[in-house]
Design a protein around this motif. Structure first.
Motif, PDB file in Angstrom:
ATOM      1  N   VAL A 127      79.297 -72.897  -8.465  1.00 18.49           N
ATOM      2  CA  VAL A 127      80.658 -73.865  -7.947  1.00 18.49           C
ATOM      3  C   VAL A 127      81.347 -72.825  -6.996  1.00 18.49           C
ATOM      4  CG1 VAL A 127      82.909 -74.841  -8.781  1.00 18.49           C
ATOM      5  CG2 VAL A 127      80.690 -75.405  -9.725  1.00 18.49           C
ATOM      6  N   GLU A 128      81.621 -71.487  -7.710  1.00 17.04           N
ATOM      7  CA  GLU A 128      82.470 -70.572  -6.854  1.00 17.04           C
ATOM      8  C   GLU A 128      81.894 -70.220  -5.625  1.00 17.04           C
ATOM      9  OE1 GLU A 128      83.470 -65.825  -7.205  1.00 17.04           O
ATOM     10  OE2 GLU A 128      83.129 -66.928  -9.285  1.00 17.04           O
ATOM     11  N   ASP A 129      80.385 -70.126  -5.344  1.00 14.35           N
ATOM     12  CA  ASP A 129      79.802 -70.184  -4.020  1.00 14.35           C
ATOM     13  C   ASP A 129      80.208 -71.221  -3.176  1.00 14.35           C
ATOM     14  OD1 ASP A 129      78.913 -67.526  -5.106  1.00 14.35           O
ATOM     15  OD2 ASP A 129      77.103 -68.352  -5.557  1.00 14.35           O
ATOM     16  N   LEU A 130      80.045 -72.468  -3.540  1.00 14.70           N
ATOM     17  CA  LEU A 130      80.236 -73.583  -2.961  1.00 14.70           C
ATOM     18  C   LEU A 130      81.660 -73.784  -2.253  1.00 14.70           C
ATOM     19  CD1 LEU A 130      78.171 -76.237  -4.895  1.00 14.70           C
ATOM     20  CD2 LEU A 130      77.377 -75.452  -2.733  1.00 14.70           C
ATOM     21  N   LEU A 131      82.556 -73.459  -3.296  1.00 17.51           N
ATOM     22  CA  LEU A 131      84.060 -73.527  -2.721  1.00 17.51           C
ATOM     23  C   LEU A 131      84.558 -72.329  -1.742  1.00 17.51           C
ATOM     24  CD1 LEU A 131      85.622 -74.337  -6.329  1.00 17.51           C
ATOM     25  CD2 LEU A 131      85.157 -75.867  -4.471  1.00 17.51           C
ATOM     26  N   ARG A 132      83.702 -71.298  -1.902  1.00 22.46           N
ATOM     27  CA  ARG A 132      84.025 -70.245  -1.337  1.00 22.46           C
ATOM     28  C   ARG A 132      83.512 -70.372   0.197  1.00 22.46           C
ATOM     29  NH1 ARG A 132      81.154 -66.480  -3.499  1.00 22.46           N
ATOM     30  NH2 ARG A 132      82.812 -65.374  -4.606  1.00 22.46           N
ATOM     31  N   VAL A 133      82.356 -71.112   0.355  1.00 20.99           N
ATOM     32  CA  VAL A 133      81.943 -71.408   1.803  1.00 20.99           C
ATOM     33  C   VAL A 133      82.712 -72.430   2.250  1.00 20.99           C
ATOM     34  CG1 VAL A 133      79.986 -72.733   1.085  1.00 20.99           C
ATOM     35  CG2 VAL A 133      79.813 -71.608   3.118  1.00 20.99           C
ATOM     36  N   SER A 134      83.131 -73.398   1.621  1.00 16.12           N
ATOM     37  CA  SER A 134      83.755 -74.600   2.205  1.00 16.12           C
ATOM     38  C   SER A 134      85.100 -74.147   2.462  1.00 16.12           C
ATOM     39  CB  SER A 134      83.968 -75.470   0.911  1.00 16.12           C
ATOM     40  OG  SER A 134      82.851 -75.913   0.517  1.00 16.12           O
ATOM     41  N   ALA A 135      85.794 -73.245   1.786  1.00 14.02           N
ATOM     42  CA  ALA A 135      87.118 -72.895   2.398  1.00 14.02           C
ATOM     43  C   ALA A 135      86.892 -71.764   3.344  1.00 14.02           C
ATOM     44  CB  ALA A 135      87.761 -71.609   1.228  1.00 14.02           C
ATOM     45  N   PHE A 136      85.952 -71.222   3.591  1.00 13.78           N
ATOM     46  CA  PHE A 136      85.860 -70.468   5.002  1.00 13.78           C
ATOM     47  C   PHE A 136      85.338 -71.398   5.899  1.00 13.78           C
ATOM     48  CE2 PHE A 136      82.386 -68.756   7.873  1.00 13.78           C
ATOM     49  CZ  PHE A 136      83.082 -67.627   8.273  1.00 13.78           C
ATOM     50  N   ALA A 137      84.816 -72.780   6.056  1.00 16.27           N
ATOM     51  CA  ALA A 137      84.851 -73.536   7.114  1.00 16.27           C
ATOM     52  C   ALA A 137      86.015 -73.860   7.295  1.00 16.27           C
ATOM     53  CB  ALA A 137      83.631 -74.448   6.638  1.00 16.27           C
ATOM     54  N   LEU A 138      86.801 -74.346   6.331  1.00 21.85           N
ATOM     55  CA  LEU A 138      88.327 -75.155   6.527  1.00 21.85           C
ATOM     56  C   LEU A 138      89.122 -74.240   7.198  1.00 21.85           C
ATOM     57  CD1 LEU A 138      88.229 -77.056   3.134  1.00 21.85           C
ATOM     58  CD2 LEU A 138      87.853 -78.166   5.430  1.00 21.85           C
ATOM     59  N   SER A 139      88.921 -72.679   6.908  1.00 19.78           N
ATOM     60  CA  SER A 139      89.840 -71.879   7.520  1.00 19.78           C
ATOM     61  C   SER A 139      89.628 -71.729   8.846  1.00 19.78           C
ATOM     62  CB  SER A 139      89.747 -70.740   6.938  1.00 19.78           C
ATOM     63  OG  SER A 139      88.519 -69.883   7.103  1.00 19.78           O
ATOM     64  N   LEU A 140      88.533 -72.164   9.426  1.00 25.89           N
ATOM     65  CA  LEU A 140      88.188 -72.093  10.980  1.00 25.89           C
ATOM     66  C   LEU A 140      88.456 -73.375  11.794  1.00 25.89           C
ATOM     67  CD1 LEU A 140      84.622 -70.152  10.726  1.00 25.89           C
ATOM     68  CD2 LEU A 140      86.952 -68.998  10.993  1.00 25.89           C
ATOM     69  N   GLY A 141      89.192 -74.183  10.793  1.00 26.16           N
ATOM     70  CA  GLY A 141      89.570 -75.595  11.578  1.00 26.16           C
ATOM     71  C   GLY A 141      88.630 -76.602  11.472  1.00 26.16           C
ATOM     72  N   VAL A 142      87.592 -76.641  10.654  1.00 26.60           N
ATOM     73  CA  VAL A 142      86.980 -77.844  10.366  1.00 26.60           C
ATOM     74  C   VAL A 142      87.807 -78.891   9.809  1.00 26.60           C
ATOM     75  CG1 VAL A 142      84.788 -78.593   8.959  1.00 26.60           C
ATOM     76  CG2 VAL A 142      84.578 -76.282  10.278  1.00 26.60           C
ATOM     77  N   PRO A 143      87.573 -80.213  10.182  1.00 24.19           N
ATOM     78  CA  PRO A 143      88.311 -81.381   9.660  1.00 24.19           C
ATOM     79  C   PRO A 143      87.959 -81.308   8.240  1.00 24.19           C
ATOM     80  CG  PRO A 143      87.618 -81.841  11.964  1.00 24.19           C
ATOM     81  CD  PRO A 143      86.887 -80.438  11.472  1.00 24.19           C
ATOM     82  N   ASP A 144      89.099 -81.368   7.332  1.00 24.43           N
ATOM     83  CA  ASP A 144      88.941 -81.528   5.719  1.00 24.43           C
ATOM     84  C   ASP A 144      88.975 -83.237   5.576  1.00 24.43           C
ATOM     85  OD1 ASP A 144      89.002 -81.376   3.457  1.00 24.43           O
ATOM     86  OD2 ASP A 144      90.749 -80.428   2.965  1.00 24.43           O
TER      87      ASP A 144
END
Length: 371
Positions: A248-265
């Motif tokens: 779960v930590e790994d999944l949330l980390r990669v999701s947060a990374f993508a969102l930080s680059l402007g990927v629509p939430d």
């Protein structure tokens, strides 16, 4: 609408070369998100009047498939006389044998161009790698050859063939990681956590679209995994729960990374009800659906956010490797992300976060995964 099967371009290419001795064999029906048919054709050697026996030239896809088949054949040869220094490894040997056979058969089996006795002076295909002598050596071969083959799979032209080869390579890596643990062998592979700094911070429109789909899937899995791994912690967290927390930590980390680059939430508040409506209510079901999505992301975008356009330093590759580690712990079949089936997998009747994984009208519908 039921999904349709498609004939592998590899089989078609064998037929198109004009050699009547070439014939289709070992067609396997696959369903993975999209059902596909991968076949490798046995193509007999031929004689030229002046030059003697020669082998037909393989296409890039055929050559890549055969490289993968040779590697799994080497594993089978290693298991013919297994070492006796690790009982847990010996217990795993039958599963590994079944997985390796499944992978080799999926890609058409080992090419044997000369029927019966090989003619004098006749050329032969590349040899099968030498069998491993120890469990540690075999685990290393599984992991290293699988990783090499996973990167090679990304260069295959047709999507269906890339999917099959990537699944085979992923399954071999997972088996290797599992065997390495049984043999007390430490293994280092790149991960998103260690390679994040090397990723590009800009992406193309197609990559942005792919991640717009991927982030809700990763987040949905992060919601569901604790549901099936949490247990009574009176005596401390179990190994299953600790593994689930890390995933779960790994999944949330990669999701947060993508969102930080402007990927629509486009994450949803809760996935639990919609997921249960799809008919899959287990940790295994979550892992299968998640891995299928990660495998597709790799197949469609093998150079995702790589600074150097290198598969081995792409986001999709790192995410897939992270999930292969999980498969090595929770278990999977020999070809994760695809299913061998005579009946195409039906489209879900209820809305679900995992609906993009299903094929419609014979065309992949990944809501942004397909180009």
């Amino acid at each position: 609408m039921p999904a349709k099967s498609h004939e592998s371009p590899a089989a078609a290419n064998f037929e198109d070369r004009g050699n009547k001795a070439c014939r289709t064999r070992n067609l396997a029906y696959l369903t993975a998100i999209l059902p596909i048919t991968v076949g490798l054709t046995g193509c007999a050697g031929i004689y030229l009047e002046q030059d003697g026996p020669v082998l037909p030239e393989l296409t890039k896809t055929e050559a890549t498939f055969q490289e993968l088949v040779r590697n799994d054949t080497s594993v089978l040869n290693s298991l013919a006389a297994p070492a006796a220094d690790c009982k847990a490894c010996t217990d795993f040997a039958q599963t590994l044998k079944e997985h390796s056979s499944e992978r080799a058969n999926l890609l058409g089996g080992l090419w044997e161009p000369w029927e019966g006795e090989t003619p004098e002076g006749a050329p032969l295909p590349e040899p099968v790698p030498e069998a491993s002598a120890t469990w540690a050596e075999l685990a290393t071969f599984l992991i290293e050859s699988g990783n090499k083959d996973l990167i090679a799979a990304a260069t295959i032209e047709e999507e269906h063939d890339r999917l099959a080869a990537a699944s085979v390579a992923s399954g071999r890596i997972a088996d290797g990681l599992h065997l390495a643990k049984l043999a007390n062998l430490e293994v280092e592979l790149p991960s998103f956590a260690t390679k994040r700094a090397n990723l590009a911070t800009k992406m193309s429109g197609k990559e942005m679209q792919a991640l717009t789909v991927a982030v809700p899937i990763w987040d949905c899995a992060a919601q569901l995994i604790p549901l099936y791994t949490a247990a009574d912690d009176t005596n401390g967290a179990s190994a299953t729960e600790l593994r689930g927390r890390q995933q779960v930590e790994d999944l949330l980390r990669v999701s947060a990374f993508a969102l930080s680059l402007g990927v629509p939430d486009e994450r949803t508040t809760s996935c639990i009800t919609t997921f249960e409506n799809s008919g899959t209510t287990s940790l295994q079901g979550v892992e299968e659906e998640l891995f299928a999505a990660n495998l597709d992301l790799f197949v469609e975008h093998p150079q995702l956010m790589s600074e150097t356009d290198d598969v081995a330093s792409s986001l999709s590759y790192l995410v897939l490797l992270d999930h292969i580690r999980v498969l090595a712990e929770v278990g999977s079949d020999g070809t994760p992300g695809v299913q061998i089936s005579d009946v195409p997998r039906p489209e879900p009747t209820e809305p679900t976060q995992f609906a993009p994984f299903y094929n419609k009208d014979g065309k992949p519908d990944y809501q942004g995964f397909s180009s």
